[in-house]
Scaffold this motif. Structure first.
Motif, PDB file in Angstrom:
ATOM      1  N   THR A 160      73.518 -49.831 -12.395  1.00 17.89           N
ATOM      2  CA  THR A 160      73.756 -49.211 -13.704  1.00 17.89           C
ATOM      3  C   THR A 160      74.735 -50.018 -14.553  1.00 17.89           C
ATOM      4  OG1 THR A 160      75.574 -47.842 -12.834  1.00 17.89           O
ATOM      5  CG2 THR A 160      73.344 -46.901 -12.747  1.00 17.89           C
ATOM      6  N   ALA A 161      75.273 -51.112 -14.022  1.00 16.12           N
ATOM      7  CA  ALA A 161      76.249 -51.921 -14.766  1.00 16.12           C
ATOM      8  C   ALA A 161      75.543 -52.705 -15.873  1.00 16.12           C
ATOM      9  CB  ALA A 161      76.969 -52.874 -13.829  1.00 16.12           C
ATOM     10  N   THR A 162      76.264 -52.906 -16.970  1.00 14.01           N
ATOM     11  CA  THR A 162      75.714 -53.689 -18.096  1.00 14.01           C
ATOM     12  C   THR A 162      76.566 -54.917 -18.399  1.00 14.01           C
ATOM     13  OG1 THR A 162      76.948 -52.305 -19.668  1.00 14.01           O
ATOM     14  CG2 THR A 162      74.689 -51.630 -19.139  1.00 14.01           C
ATOM     15  N   ASP A 163      77.522 -55.213 -17.521  1.00 12.72           N
ATOM     16  CA  ASP A 163      78.446 -56.317 -17.779  1.00 12.72           C
ATOM     17  C   ASP A 163      78.277 -57.466 -16.797  1.00 12.72           C
ATOM     18  OD1 ASP A 163      79.355 -55.130 -15.499  1.00 12.72           O
ATOM     19  OD2 ASP A 163      81.400 -54.751 -16.222  1.00 12.72           O
ATOM     20  N   GLY A 164      77.183 -57.471 -16.048  1.00 16.74           N
ATOM     21  CA  GLY A 164      76.952 -58.533 -15.089  1.00 16.74           C
ATOM     22  C   GLY A 164      77.435 -58.230 -13.685  1.00 16.74           C
ATOM     23  N   SER A 165      78.205 -57.153 -13.516  1.00 18.68           N
ATOM     24  CA  SER A 165      78.662 -56.768 -12.183  1.00 18.68           C
ATOM     25  C   SER A 165      77.621 -55.830 -11.551  1.00 18.68           C
ATOM     26  CB  SER A 165      80.023 -56.081 -12.265  1.00 18.68           C
ATOM     27  OG  SER A 165      79.913 -54.812 -12.903  1.00 18.68           O
ATOM     28  N   LEU A 166      77.972 -55.245 -10.418  1.00 25.22           N
ATOM     29  CA  LEU A 166      77.055 -54.345  -9.724  1.00 25.22           C
ATOM     30  C   LEU A 166      77.707 -52.976  -9.563  1.00 25.22           C
ATOM     31  CD1 LEU A 166      74.280 -54.378  -8.023  1.00 25.22           C
ATOM     32  CD2 LEU A 166      75.805 -54.353  -6.050  1.00 25.22           C
ATOM     33  N   VAL A 167      77.050 -51.953 -10.049  1.00 28.36           N
ATOM     34  CA  VAL A 167      77.462 -50.564  -9.823  1.00 28.36           C
ATOM     35  C   VAL A 167      76.205 -49.797  -9.434  1.00 28.36           C
ATOM     36  CG1 VAL A 167      78.500 -48.482 -10.760  1.00 28.36           C
ATOM     37  CG2 VAL A 167      79.307 -50.725 -11.531  1.00 28.36           C
ATOM     38  N   VAL A 168      76.117 -49.401  -8.179  1.00 27.97           N
ATOM     39  CA  VAL A 168      74.931 -48.698  -7.688  1.00 27.97           C
ATOM     40  C   VAL A 168      75.344 -47.320  -7.162  1.00 27.97           C
ATOM     41  CG1 VAL A 168      73.036 -48.708  -6.029  1.00 27.97           C
ATOM     42  CG2 VAL A 168      73.774 -50.847  -7.081  1.00 27.97           C
ATOM     43  N   PRO A 169      74.961 -46.241  -7.852  1.00 25.43           N
ATOM     44  CA  PRO A 169      75.243 -44.899  -7.347  1.00 25.43           C
ATOM     45  C   PRO A 169      74.395 -44.610  -6.108  1.00 25.43           C
ATOM     46  CG  PRO A 169      74.724 -44.869  -9.706  1.00 25.43           C
ATOM     47  CD  PRO A 169      74.314 -46.210  -9.175  1.00 25.43           C
ATOM     48  N   SER A 170      75.011 -43.997  -5.110  1.00 28.12           N
ATOM     49  CA  SER A 170      74.295 -43.604  -3.897  1.00 28.12           C
ATOM     50  C   SER A 170      74.543 -42.128  -3.647  1.00 28.12           C
ATOM     51  CB  SER A 170      74.754 -44.430  -2.694  1.00 28.12           C
ATOM     52  OG  SER A 170      73.971 -44.126  -1.554  1.00 28.12           O
ATOM     53  N   GLU A 171      73.470 -41.363  -3.663  1.00 27.75           N
ATOM     54  CA  GLU A 171      73.613 -39.909  -3.491  1.00 27.75           C
ATOM     55  C   GLU A 171      73.975 -39.558  -2.052  1.00 27.75           C
ATOM     56  OE1 GLU A 171      71.008 -36.241  -5.079  1.00 27.75           O
ATOM     57  OE2 GLU A 171      70.129 -37.244  -3.321  1.00 27.75           O
ATOM     58  N   TYR A 172      74.890 -38.589  -1.938  1.00 29.54           N
ATOM     59  CA  TYR A 172      75.201 -38.008  -0.638  1.00 29.54           C
ATOM     60  C   TYR A 172      75.430 -36.517  -0.831  1.00 29.54           C
ATOM     61  CZ  TYR A 172      80.270 -37.876  -1.750  1.00 29.54           C
ATOM     62  OH  TYR A 172      81.507 -37.630  -2.304  1.00 29.54           O
ATOM     63  N   VAL A 173      75.516 -35.788   0.265  1.00 35.43           N
ATOM     64  CA  VAL A 173      75.811 -34.361   0.180  1.00 35.43           C
ATOM     65  C   VAL A 173      77.099 -34.054   0.925  1.00 35.43           C
ATOM     66  CG1 VAL A 173      73.430 -33.585  -0.136  1.00 35.43           C
ATOM     67  CG2 VAL A 173      74.352 -33.808   2.184  1.00 35.43           C
ATOM     68  N   GLU A 174      77.866 -33.163   0.346  1.00 27.87           N
ATOM     69  CA  GLU A 174      78.995 -32.547   1.039  1.00 27.87           C
ATOM     70  C   GLU A 174      78.510 -31.215   1.591  1.00 27.87           C
ATOM     71  OE1 GLU A 174      83.098 -33.909  -1.147  1.00 27.87           O
ATOM     72  OE2 GLU A 174      82.048 -32.163  -1.916  1.00 27.87           O
ATOM     73  N   VAL A 175      78.673 -31.035   2.886  1.00 26.66           N
ATOM     74  CA  VAL A 175      78.246 -29.799   3.549  1.00 26.66           C
ATOM     75  C   VAL A 175      79.475 -29.149   4.148  1.00 26.66           C
ATOM     76  CG1 VAL A 175      76.734 -28.807   5.290  1.00 26.66           C
ATOM     77  CG2 VAL A 175      76.047 -30.903   4.099  1.00 26.66           C
ATOM     78  N   VAL A 176      79.726 -27.900   3.781  1.00 23.34           N
ATOM     79  CA  VAL A 176      80.832 -27.153   4.380  1.00 23.34           C
ATOM     80  C   VAL A 176      80.216 -25.918   5.055  1.00 23.34           C
ATOM     81  CG1 VAL A 176      82.992 -25.922   4.010  1.00 23.34           C
ATOM     82  CG2 VAL A 176      82.455 -27.957   2.643  1.00 23.34           C
ATOM     83  N   LEU A 177      80.482 -25.792   6.344  1.00 24.44           N
ATOM     84  CA  LEU A 177      79.938 -24.703   7.154  1.00 24.44           C
ATOM     85  C   LEU A 177      81.080 -23.876   7.731  1.00 24.44           C
ATOM     86  CD1 LEU A 177      77.413 -26.907   9.172  1.00 24.44           C
ATOM     87  CD2 LEU A 177      76.953 -25.670   7.031  1.00 24.44           C
ATOM     88  N   ARG A 178      80.833 -22.596   7.961  1.00 24.32           N
ATOM     89  CA  ARG A 178      81.811 -21.738   8.592  1.00 24.32           C
ATOM     90  C   ARG A 178      81.222 -21.246   9.897  1.00 24.32           C
ATOM     91  NH1 ARG A 178      85.694 -22.454   6.266  1.00 24.32           N
ATOM     92  NH2 ARG A 178      85.460 -21.283   4.334  1.00 24.32           N
ATOM     93  N   LYS A 179      81.929 -21.511  11.011  1.00 22.00           N
ATOM     94  CA  LYS A 179      81.428 -21.077  12.310  1.00 22.00           C
ATOM     95  C   LYS A 179      81.525 -19.563  12.448  1.00 22.00           C
ATOM     96  CE  LYS A 179      82.174 -21.552  17.298  1.00 22.00           C
ATOM     97  NZ  LYS A 179      82.907 -22.265  18.380  1.00 22.00           N
ATOM     98  N   ARG A 180      80.428 -18.967  12.861  1.00 24.10           N
ATOM     99  CA  ARG A 180      80.394 -17.530  13.048  1.00 24.10           C
ATOM    100  C   ARG A 180      81.201 -17.131  14.291  1.00 24.10           C
ATOM    101  NH1 ARG A 180      74.030 -16.120  11.605  1.00 24.10           N
ATOM    102  NH2 ARG A 180      74.191 -16.635   9.363  1.00 24.10           N
ATOM    103  N   GLY A 181      81.778 -15.961  14.229  1.00 27.74           N
ATOM    104  CA  GLY A 181      82.590 -15.483  15.347  1.00 27.74           C
ATOM    105  C   GLY A 181      81.755 -14.941  16.483  1.00 27.74           C
TER     106      GLY A 181
END
Length: 279
Positions: free
Chosen positions: A258-279
């Motif tokens: 996505t960079a326009t200045d000659g450098s490299l900027v590449v977005p990489s999708e990830y997910v944040e997962v937050v879980l709660r352990k059941r009692g």
């Protein structure tokens, strides 16, 4: 008389042999060079998980300690684990520089050497997702987390840039048959399959991490030398194969840049997962 559609036996998967091979892969190159650029992910994960100061935290497949350090900066009591001892040494050096008290232990994510219900929070950033026995690794995270405790993960998605990187590697160096892809951990269905009724989902957030390098050539030079899976992939190919893999990587980088200045900027999708352990 022969059957028109004979049933073929599923391939026998030697998970221990695969794990040993993976351990050698992540121990090759120097992942810490890459890992330090991902520090913001560990910081953000600790915020999303709302880690409480004074709580006990286990970082699984911690690498060189991004999430480990982030949790310790929040005054948590942190145990940092990985099956590559040299990466833990890098994390220990970083902790010493910041005067953070952290317990570093070599440990297998599929066989954690801790008692049941030992930790208030169990976390992993781009780590546990690479275990060959995914169900066992997920079960171990649940086992060592206390009832009502938190399991927090940052995982690359199949559609994102790193997910595509691994597809690219697999095109040239096919993975072992019978394994689920690591990017399974980056899907809601995968998380549900792996953790089932043992947890409640608190958060499932999609985010982007931006890979920032001087150029595509700079990115490839760093990853080819230091990122174990890419380092090993190139080493496994002949000259023509290596040229073909490099061409595919360059096309992927050009598409994502996505960079326009000659450098490299590449977005990489990830997910944040937050879980709660059941009692």
């Amino acid at each position: 008389m022969s059957l028109a559609n004979p049933v073929q036996a599923a391939p026998i998967v030697d998970l221990e042999a695969i794990k040993a091979k993976q351990q050698a892969t992540w121990g090759s190159g120097d992942y810490a060079v890459i890992g330090t650029t991902l520090q913001i992910v560990g910081e953000q994960l600790c915020e999303t998980a709302n880690l409480v100061s004074g709580s006990t935290v286990l970082d699984v497949a911690a690498g060189n300690g991004n999430a480990t350090l982030a949790a310790a900066r929040r005054f948590c009591q942190v145990t940092s684990t990985d099956y590559v001892g040299t990466l833990l040494e890098r994390g220990s050096q970083r902790a010493e520089a910041e005067r953070l008290k952290i317990d570093f232990q070599v440990a297998d994510a599929e066989n954690l050497p801790f008692d049941n219900d030992s930790y208030d929070a169990v976390i992993s950033t781009y780590g546990v997702m690479f275990t060959p026995n995914q169900a066992q690794a997920a079960a171990e995270m649940v086992r060592v987390c206390r009832p009502g405790g938190t399991i927090a993960l940052a995982n690359w998605t199949p559609e994102g840039f790193i997910g595509q990187v691994f597809k690219c590697i697999g095109k040239h160096v096919p993975p072992a048959a019978g394994l689920n892809p690591p990017s399974r951990w980056g899907t809601e269905a995968g998380i549900e399959q792996l953790f089932g009724n043992a947890v409640d989902v608190v958060a499932f957030k999609r985010r982007d991490f931006n890979f920032r390098y001087c150029s595509a050539e700079h990115f490839l030079d760093i990853f080819r030398r230091y990122y174990g899976p890419i380092h090993k992939a190139f080493a496994a190919l002949d000259e023509a194969g290596a040229r073909a893999l490099e061409a595919d990587f360059k096309a992927l980088l050009a598409e994502g840049n996505t960079a326009t200045d000659g450098s490299l900027v590449v977005p990489s999708e990830y997910v944040e997962v937050v879980l709660r352990k059941r009692g």
